[in-house]
Design an enzyme around this catalytic site. Structure first.
Site, PDB file in Angstrom:
ATOM      1  N   ARG A  69       0.868  -1.191   0.000  1.00  0.00           N
ATOM      2  CA  ARG A  69       0.000   0.000   0.000  1.00  0.00           C
ATOM      3  C   ARG A  69       0.889   1.221   0.000  1.00  0.00           C
ATOM      4  NH1 ARG A  69      -5.054   2.224   3.484  1.00  0.00           N
ATOM      5  NH2 ARG A  69      -6.038   0.740   2.100  1.00  0.00           N
ATOM      6  N   HIS A  99      -7.490   0.764  -6.357  1.00  0.00           N
ATOM      7  CA  HIS A  99      -7.698   0.051  -5.085  1.00  0.00           C
ATOM      8  C   HIS A  99      -8.391  -1.300  -5.393  1.00  0.00           C
ATOM      9  CE1 HIS A  99      -7.910  -0.656  -0.934  1.00  0.00           C
ATOM     10  NE2 HIS A  99      -8.706   0.312  -0.525  1.00  0.00           N
ATOM     11  N   GLN A 116     -10.171  -3.550  -2.757  1.00  0.00           N
ATOM     12  CA  GLN A 116     -11.450  -2.937  -2.335  1.00  0.00           C
ATOM     13  C   GLN A 116     -12.564  -3.357  -3.291  1.00  0.00           C
ATOM     14  OE1 GLN A 116     -11.850  -0.562   0.398  1.00  0.00           O
ATOM     15  NE2 GLN A 116     -13.977  -1.095   0.010  1.00  0.00           N
ATOM     16  N   ASP A 138     -16.872   8.270  -0.963  1.00  0.00           N
ATOM     17  CA  ASP A 138     -15.553   8.114  -0.342  1.00  0.00           C
ATOM     18  C   ASP A 138     -15.145   9.492   0.186  1.00  0.00           C
ATOM     19  OD1 ASP A 138     -13.008   7.238   0.373  1.00  0.00           O
ATOM     20  OD2 ASP A 138     -12.234   7.126  -1.679  1.00  0.00           O
ATOM     21  N   CYS A 167     -16.187   2.842   1.250  1.00  0.00           N
ATOM     22  CA  CYS A 167     -15.012   2.000   1.504  1.00  0.00           C
ATOM     23  C   CYS A 167     -14.470   2.198   2.916  1.00  0.00           C
ATOM     24  CB  CYS A 167     -13.947   2.278   0.469  1.00  0.00           C
ATOM     25  SG  CYS A 167     -13.509   4.019   0.380  1.00  0.00           S
ATOM     26  N   ARG A 169     -13.755  -7.338   3.036  1.00  0.00           N
ATOM     27  CA  ARG A 169     -12.355  -7.148   2.639  1.00  0.00           C
ATOM     28  C   ARG A 169     -11.548  -8.390   3.006  1.00  0.00           C
ATOM     29  NH1 ARG A 169     -10.153  -2.284   2.323  1.00  0.00           N
ATOM     30  NH2 ARG A 169      -8.620  -3.408   1.096  1.00  0.00           N
TER      31      ARG A 169
HETATM   32  N1  NVA Z   1      -9.620   7.467  -1.496  1.00  0.00           N
HETATM   33  C1  NVA Z   1      -9.234   7.066  -0.165  1.00  0.00           C
HETATM   34  C2  NVA Z   1      -9.532   5.616   0.029  1.00  0.00           C
HETATM   35  C3  NVA Z   1      -9.240   5.099   1.411  1.00  0.00           C
HETATM   36  C4  NVA Z   1      -9.554   3.641   1.551  1.00  0.00           C
HETATM   37  C5  NVA Z   1      -7.764   7.357   0.059  1.00  0.00           C
HETATM   38  O1  NVA Z   1      -6.961   7.069  -0.829  1.00  0.00           O
HETATM   39  O2  NVA Z   1      -7.421   7.902   1.118  1.00  0.00           O
HETATM   40  N1   CP Z   2     -11.059   0.880   2.767  1.00  0.00           N
HETATM   41  C1   CP Z   2      -9.786   0.832   3.163  1.00  0.00           C
HETATM   42  O1   CP Z   2      -8.873   0.585   2.380  1.00  0.00           O
HETATM   43  O2   CP Z   2      -9.593   1.062   4.492  1.00  0.00           O
HETATM   44  P1   CP Z   2      -8.174   1.265   5.201  1.00  0.00           P
HETATM   45  O3   CP Z   2      -7.592   2.543   4.660  1.00  0.00           O
HETATM   46  O4   CP Z   2      -8.492   1.345   6.669  1.00  0.00           O
HETATM   47  O5   CP Z   2      -7.303   0.095   4.872  1.00  0.00           O
END
Ligand code: NVA
Ligand code: CP
Length: 342
Positions: free
Chosen positions: A112, A139, A142, A235, A277, A322
């Site tokens: 990540r 993602h 997800q 989101d 999400c 997830r």
């Molecule tokens: N768009 C958000 C998704 C988090 C799961 C981010 O990248 O912070």
């Molecule tokens: N939805 C998601 O990816 O959550 P986290 O950022 O907590 O992993």
């Protein structure tokens, strides 16, 4: 004799949805549903006994980290968390060299972080399956959980309409547009013009939609965009790595998911769900939430507390999924399972 290398998923990395066919994605979704049933029934499924998986996190996470960790343990594998400040990646050692080292010790690598290029390089040089746990662009894990949740709720995918309202340029919006297009799920993106998906992403999605029959609709008009939705999805307005709160609050306030927006779908209650999400800003019980209230006078951002706690809400089932879907993905790509075709 079984040739594991000819198994559809064995040894493959999961870097972006575009690399998978509709049948492959549906297989992983259905496998996730199956593994969820096994877990609920207390039936062991140690497909990765003796394997080691590295979990690399440049950005923070609650769900993805927890899901990979528990999924790995349920599969009999050992997960090792390697946080941003724990390893040399990118700072003192190149991605290529890091990938070679990790690939020699671990059987699979989750990443990540910010750059899609990094996850691609890990896959290129690691020699083991690499799973994208979120980048600035995509993602994919997800998406497995999201469309698994949709299938759980509606029994099918094709022909449903999912509307994403909010920052239409972020990783989750990109992934929903492309994955829906592959799977034949109609995707609406409702966002101010400044935050519409890039032309590159739209072209990619349009190519898939031409094959699947998915209807894609990108608009700044709430009434038009909401009409006929089965799933309303949102989101955060500011993603990890960004800090432009003032601009986003201004641009996105009209695009908040509230009860009035849900009404615009015109969809009967039993055919309509809300998804997110997570994490979500639906109240002021967070540091950011409090700061935004002080600065801009609002107590809710992308979704109201009313919708978040309503009977439409599925975000916590989605979060649980997830784990089941990541388990399916890891088992399919690393478990030497007999999946000769999908
Ligand atoms: N768009 C958000 C998704 C988090 C799961 C981010 O990248 O912070
Ligand atoms: N939805 C998601 O990816 O959550 P986290 O950022 O907590 O992993």
């Amino acid at each position: 004799m079984t040739d594991f290398k000819n198994s559809v998923f064995q040894g493959r990395s999961v870097l972006a949805e575009k690399d998978f066919t509709a049948a492959e994605l549906e297989y992983l979704i259905d496998f996730g549903l199956h593994l969820k049933a096994l877990k609920k029934a207390g039936i062991p499924h140690h497909y990765l006994e003796g394997k080691n998986v590295a979990l690399l996190f440049e950005k923070t996470s609650t769900r993805t980290r927890s899901a990979f960790t528990t999924a790995a343990i349920d599969l009999g594998a050992h997960p090792e968390f390697l946080g941003a400040n724990d390893i040399q990646l990118g700072k003192k050692e190149s991605v290529e060299d890091t990938a070679k080292v990790l690939g020699s010790m671990f059987d699979g690598i989750e990443f990540r972080g910010f750059s899609q290029k990094v996850v691609e390089q890990l896959a290129e040089f690691g020699g083991v399956p690499v799973w994208n746990g979120l980048t600035d662009e995509w993602h994919p894990t997800q998406m497995l959980a999201d469309f698994m949740t949709v299938k759980e709720n509606f029994g099918h995918l094709k022909g449903l309409t999912l509307t994403f309202m909010g920052d239409g340029r972020n990783n989750v919006a990109n992934s929903l547009l492309v994955t829906g297009a592959i799977l034949g799920v109609n995707i609406h993106i409702v966002a101010p013009k400044e935050l519409h998906p890039t032309k590159e992403i739209q072209d990619l999605a349009n190519g898939f939609a031409a094959k699947s029959g998915a209807q894609l609709f990108i608009t700044d008009d709430l009434d038009e965009g909401m009409k006929g939705s089965n799933i309303v999805y949102t989101d955060v307005w500011v993603s990890m790595g960004e800090s432009n709160w003032e601009e986003r609050v201004k641009l996105l306030q009209p695009y908040q998911v509230n009860m009035a927006a849900l009404k615009k779908t015109g969809t009967p209650d039993d055919q309509l769900i809300f998804m997110h999400c997570l994490p979500a800003f639906h109240d002021t019980d967070t540091e950011y939430g409090k700061e935004i209230q002080e600065k801009y006078g609002i107590t809710e951002m992308e979704v109201t507390d009313e919708v978040f706690r309503s009977s439409y809400a599925r975000q916590f089932e989605e979060a649980e999924n997830r784990m089941h879907s990541i388990k399916a993905m890891m088992a399919a790509t690393l478990g030497n399972l007999f999946i000769p075709r999908v």
